[in-house]
Design a protein around this motif. Structure first.
Motif, PDB file in Angstrom:
ATOM      1  N   MET A  66       5.230  -4.419 -11.700  1.00 54.41           N
ATOM      2  CA  MET A  66       5.497  -5.844 -11.884  1.00 54.41           C
ATOM      3  C   MET A  66       6.987  -6.149 -11.721  1.00 54.41           C
ATOM      4  SD  MET A  66       4.537  -8.493 -14.944  1.00 54.41           S
ATOM      5  CE  MET A  66       5.882  -7.990 -16.013  1.00 54.41           C
ATOM      6  N   ASN A  67       7.850  -5.359 -12.338  1.00 50.06           N
ATOM      7  CA  ASN A  67       9.288  -5.606 -12.245  1.00 50.06           C
ATOM      8  C   ASN A  67       9.786  -5.513 -10.804  1.00 50.06           C
ATOM      9  OD1 ASN A  67       9.455  -5.991 -15.005  1.00 50.06           O
ATOM     10  ND2 ASN A  67      10.121  -3.902 -15.421  1.00 50.06           N
ATOM     11  N   ASP A  68       9.287  -4.528 -10.061  1.00 50.99           N
ATOM     12  CA  ASP A  68       9.698  -4.386  -8.659  1.00 50.99           C
ATOM     13  C   ASP A  68       9.253  -5.589  -7.834  1.00 50.99           C
ATOM     14  OD1 ASP A  68      10.931  -1.945  -9.134  1.00 50.99           O
ATOM     15  OD2 ASP A  68       9.245  -0.753  -8.382  1.00 50.99           O
ATOM     16  N   LEU A  69       8.044  -6.088  -8.082  1.00 53.88           N
ATOM     17  CA  LEU A  69       7.549  -7.236  -7.326  1.00 53.88           C
ATOM     18  C   LEU A  69       8.270  -8.532  -7.709  1.00 53.88           C
ATOM     19  CD1 LEU A  69       3.759  -6.357  -7.172  1.00 53.88           C
ATOM     20  CD2 LEU A  69       5.434  -6.276  -5.302  1.00 53.88           C
ATOM     21  N   ILE A  70       8.653  -8.669  -8.975  1.00 53.01           N
ATOM     22  CA  ILE A  70       9.457  -9.827  -9.384  1.00 53.01           C
ATOM     23  C   ILE A  70      10.807  -9.789  -8.667  1.00 53.01           C
ATOM     24  CG2 ILE A  70      10.721 -10.896 -11.303  1.00 53.01           C
ATOM     25  CD1 ILE A  70       8.362  -9.999 -13.119  1.00 53.01           C
ATOM     26  N   LYS A 104       0.842  -1.211   0.000  1.00 54.78           N
ATOM     27  CA  LYS A 104       0.000   0.000   0.000  1.00 54.78           C
ATOM     28  C   LYS A 104       0.871   1.253   0.000  1.00 54.78           C
ATOM     29  CE  LYS A 104      -1.734   1.750   3.765  1.00 54.78           C
ATOM     30  NZ  LYS A 104      -2.509   2.101   4.950  1.00 54.78           N
ATOM     31  N   LEU A 105       1.882   1.286   0.849  1.00 54.73           N
ATOM     32  CA  LEU A 105       2.760   2.457   0.924  1.00 54.73           C
ATOM     33  C   LEU A 105       3.587   2.609  -0.351  1.00 54.73           C
ATOM     34  CD1 LEU A 105       3.863   2.125   4.642  1.00 54.73           C
ATOM     35  CD2 LEU A 105       2.220   3.753   3.683  1.00 54.73           C
ATOM     36  N   TYR A 106       4.006   1.500  -0.926  1.00 54.95           N
ATOM     37  CA  TYR A 106       4.743   1.528  -2.192  1.00 54.95           C
ATOM     38  C   TYR A 106       3.869   2.123  -3.300  1.00 54.95           C
ATOM     39  CZ  TYR A 106       6.338  -0.495  -6.640  1.00 54.95           C
ATOM     40  OH  TYR A 106       6.693  -0.682  -7.948  1.00 54.95           O
ATOM     41  N   LEU A 107       2.633   1.635  -3.420  1.00 56.99           N
ATOM     42  CA  LEU A 107       1.738   2.168  -4.451  1.00 56.99           C
ATOM     43  C   LEU A 107       1.453   3.645  -4.200  1.00 56.99           C
ATOM     44  CD1 LEU A 107      -0.686  -0.860  -4.883  1.00 56.99           C
ATOM     45  CD2 LEU A 107       1.145  -0.125  -6.436  1.00 56.99           C
ATOM     46  N   PHE A 108       1.351   4.043  -2.943  1.00 60.34           N
ATOM     47  CA  PHE A 108       1.147   5.456  -2.612  1.00 60.34           C
ATOM     48  C   PHE A 108       2.336   6.292  -3.084  1.00 60.34           C
ATOM     49  CE2 PHE A 108       1.324   9.198   0.066  1.00 60.34           C
ATOM     50  CZ  PHE A 108       0.012   9.634   0.065  1.00 60.34           C
ATOM     51  N   SER A 109       3.532   5.688  -3.109  1.00 56.95           N
ATOM     52  CA  SER A 109       4.723   6.443  -3.493  1.00 56.95           C
ATOM     53  C   SER A 109       4.704   6.869  -4.960  1.00 56.95           C
ATOM     54  CB  SER A 109       5.999   5.643  -3.179  1.00 56.95           C
ATOM     55  OG  SER A 109       6.292   4.670  -4.160  1.00 56.95           O
ATOM     56  N   PHE A 110       3.768   6.347  -5.747  1.00 61.98           N
ATOM     57  CA  PHE A 110       3.616   6.769  -7.146  1.00 61.98           C
ATOM     58  C   PHE A 110       2.853   8.091  -7.256  1.00 61.98           C
ATOM     59  CE2 PHE A 110       4.822   2.463  -7.938  1.00 61.98           C
ATOM     60  CZ  PHE A 110       5.335   2.430  -9.227  1.00 61.98           C
ATOM     61  N   ARG A 111       2.306   8.577  -6.161  1.00 65.26           N
ATOM     62  CA  ARG A 111       1.423   9.746  -6.143  1.00 65.26           C
ATOM     63  C   ARG A 111       2.015  10.948  -6.895  1.00 65.26           C
ATOM     64  NH1 ARG A 111      -2.780  10.101  -3.285  1.00 65.26           N
ATOM     65  NH2 ARG A 111      -3.825  12.027  -2.804  1.00 65.26           N
ATOM     66  N   ASN A 112       3.304  11.188  -6.751  1.00 58.29           N
ATOM     67  CA  ASN A 112       3.952  12.307  -7.434  1.00 58.29           C
ATOM     68  C   ASN A 112       4.924  11.828  -8.501  1.00 58.29           C
ATOM     69  OD1 ASN A 112       2.653  14.347  -5.968  1.00 58.29           O
ATOM     70  ND2 ASN A 112       4.063  14.052  -4.259  1.00 58.29           N
ATOM     71  N   HIS A 113       4.781  10.584  -8.909  1.00 56.15           N
ATOM     72  CA  HIS A 113       5.665   9.989  -9.906  1.00 56.15           C
ATOM     73  C   HIS A 113       5.077  10.191 -11.291  1.00 56.15           C
ATOM     74  CE1 HIS A 113       8.542   7.125 -11.566  1.00 56.15           C
ATOM     75  NE2 HIS A 113       7.546   6.487 -12.144  1.00 56.15           N
ATOM     76  N   GLY A 114       5.851  10.764 -12.175  1.00 57.23           N
ATOM     77  CA  GLY A 114       5.389  10.985 -13.541  1.00 57.23           C
ATOM     78  C   GLY A 114       5.794   9.847 -14.457  1.00 57.23           C
ATOM     79  N   ASP A 115       4.818   9.074 -14.891  1.00 50.78           N
ATOM     80  CA  ASP A 115       5.076   7.980 -15.815  1.00 50.78           C
ATOM     81  C   ASP A 115       3.793   7.662 -16.571  1.00 50.78           C
ATOM     82  OD1 ASP A 115       7.188   6.424 -16.761  1.00 50.78           O
ATOM     83  OD2 ASP A 115       7.479   5.395 -14.852  1.00 50.78           O
ATOM     84  N   PHE A 116       3.936   7.147 -17.774  1.00 47.61           N
ATOM     85  CA  PHE A 116       2.773   6.724 -18.534  1.00 47.61           C
ATOM     86  C   PHE A 116       2.148   5.495 -17.886  1.00 47.61           C
ATOM     87  CE2 PHE A 116       5.246   8.937 -21.907  1.00 47.61           C
ATOM     88  CZ  PHE A 116       4.309   9.930 -22.176  1.00 47.61           C
ATOM     89  N   HIS A 117       0.868   5.274 -18.147  1.00 52.83           N
ATOM     90  CA  HIS A 117       0.132   4.160 -17.544  1.00 52.83           C
ATOM     91  C   HIS A 117       0.844   2.827 -17.779  1.00 52.83           C
ATOM     92  CE1 HIS A 117      -2.793   7.248 -17.186  1.00 52.83           C
ATOM     93  NE2 HIS A 117      -3.596   6.915 -18.187  1.00 52.83           N
ATOM     94  N   GLU A 118       1.259   2.625 -19.017  1.00 50.90           N
ATOM     95  CA  GLU A 118       1.912   1.365 -19.385  1.00 50.90           C
ATOM     96  C   GLU A 118       3.195   1.165 -18.585  1.00 50.90           C
ATOM     97  OE1 GLU A 118      -0.315   3.084 -22.917  1.00 50.90           O
ATOM     98  OE2 GLU A 118       1.111   3.868 -21.444  1.00 50.90           O
ATOM     99  N   ASP A 119       3.928   2.254 -18.382  1.00 48.80           N
ATOM    100  CA  ASP A 119       5.165   2.170 -17.616  1.00 48.80           C
ATOM    101  C   ASP A 119       4.883   1.854 -16.148  1.00 48.80           C
ATOM    102  OD1 ASP A 119       6.760   2.786 -19.858  1.00 48.80           O
ATOM    103  OD2 ASP A 119       6.377   4.914 -19.558  1.00 48.80           O
ATOM    104  N   CYS A 120       3.859   2.480 -15.579  1.00 49.86           N
ATOM    105  CA  CYS A 120       3.529   2.239 -14.166  1.00 49.86           C
ATOM    106  C   CYS A 120       3.293   0.761 -13.895  1.00 49.86           C
ATOM    107  CB  CYS A 120       2.308   3.054 -13.744  1.00 49.86           C
ATOM    108  SG  CYS A 120       2.626   4.825 -13.552  1.00 49.86           S
ATOM    109  N   VAL A 121       2.457   0.101 -14.707  1.00 46.10           N
ATOM    110  CA  VAL A 121       2.151  -1.307 -14.424  1.00 46.10           C
ATOM    111  C   VAL A 121       3.381  -2.192 -14.628  1.00 46.10           C
ATOM    112  CG1 VAL A 121      -0.332  -1.072 -14.869  1.00 46.10           C
ATOM    113  CG2 VAL A 121       1.171  -1.850 -16.699  1.00 46.10           C
TER     114      VAL A 121
END
Length: 165
Positions: free
Chosen positions: A105-109, A84-101
């Motif tokens: 996935m890469n971080d969780l792998i 939850k806190l990790y996903l919250f850290s995207f709040r001010n992260h600029g990236d395209f939708h495709e890049d976010c997912v």
């Protein structure tokens, strides 16, 4: 069956911590794991995250999505509060939708080394278009790699009702 022992939860520092600090910049280091108590069995763990936000890298406008994460664990599992806190850290992260997912996935792998994982982002429309990127991965050379190929080729044959728009 008893609950988790202190040894099972070694390295889990955020769960139950009342002094939680929210990080406002992308931070994969916040993710934590714990031991899978059933590594001899295949089973799915699914997270539905309906409050995901990131920023458009071009306009700085907020993007909103429900992120679905499903995985078959191996030895390690992701701890949900850290996720939850990790996903919250995207709040001010600029990236395209495709890049976010794909980043998620890469971080969780890298964190868990699961047998199989998929991440699906269902973003709310902006400018009259919604974007719903899907990515998956199965451990190479195993049945999970074949499963990933099959699920990728068939993932949206029967679209589910999307109620976040």
């Amino acid at each position: 069956m008893a609950g988790r022992s202190e040894q099972d939860l070694q390295g889990v520092t955020l769960l139950g911590n009342q002094g939680t600090k929210y990080v406002f910049e992308y931070s994969p280091d916040i993710l934590e794991t714990f031991d899978n108590k059933h590594p001899d069995r295949d089973y799915f763990v699914k997270f539905n995250c309906p409050e995901f936000t990131s920023l458009c890298p071009m306009t700085g406008q907020p993007d909103f999505a429900t992120i679905y994460i499903s995985y078959i664990p191996d030895v390690r599992m992701v701890e949900s509060k850290s996720l939850k806190l990790y996903l919250f850290s995207f709040r001010n992260h600029g990236d395209f939708h495709e890049d976010c997912v794909n980043v998620i996935m890469n971080d969780l792998i890298a964190l868990m080394e699961p047998r199989y994982i998929e991440v699906w982002g269902k973003f709310t429309p902006r400018g009259g278009i919604s974007i719903d990127p899907y990515c998956n991965w199965g451990r190479p050379g195993t049945k999970y790699e074949r499963m990933a190929d099959h699920r990728l080729m068939n993932h949206d044959m029967y679209p589910e009702k999307v109620d976040n728009r």
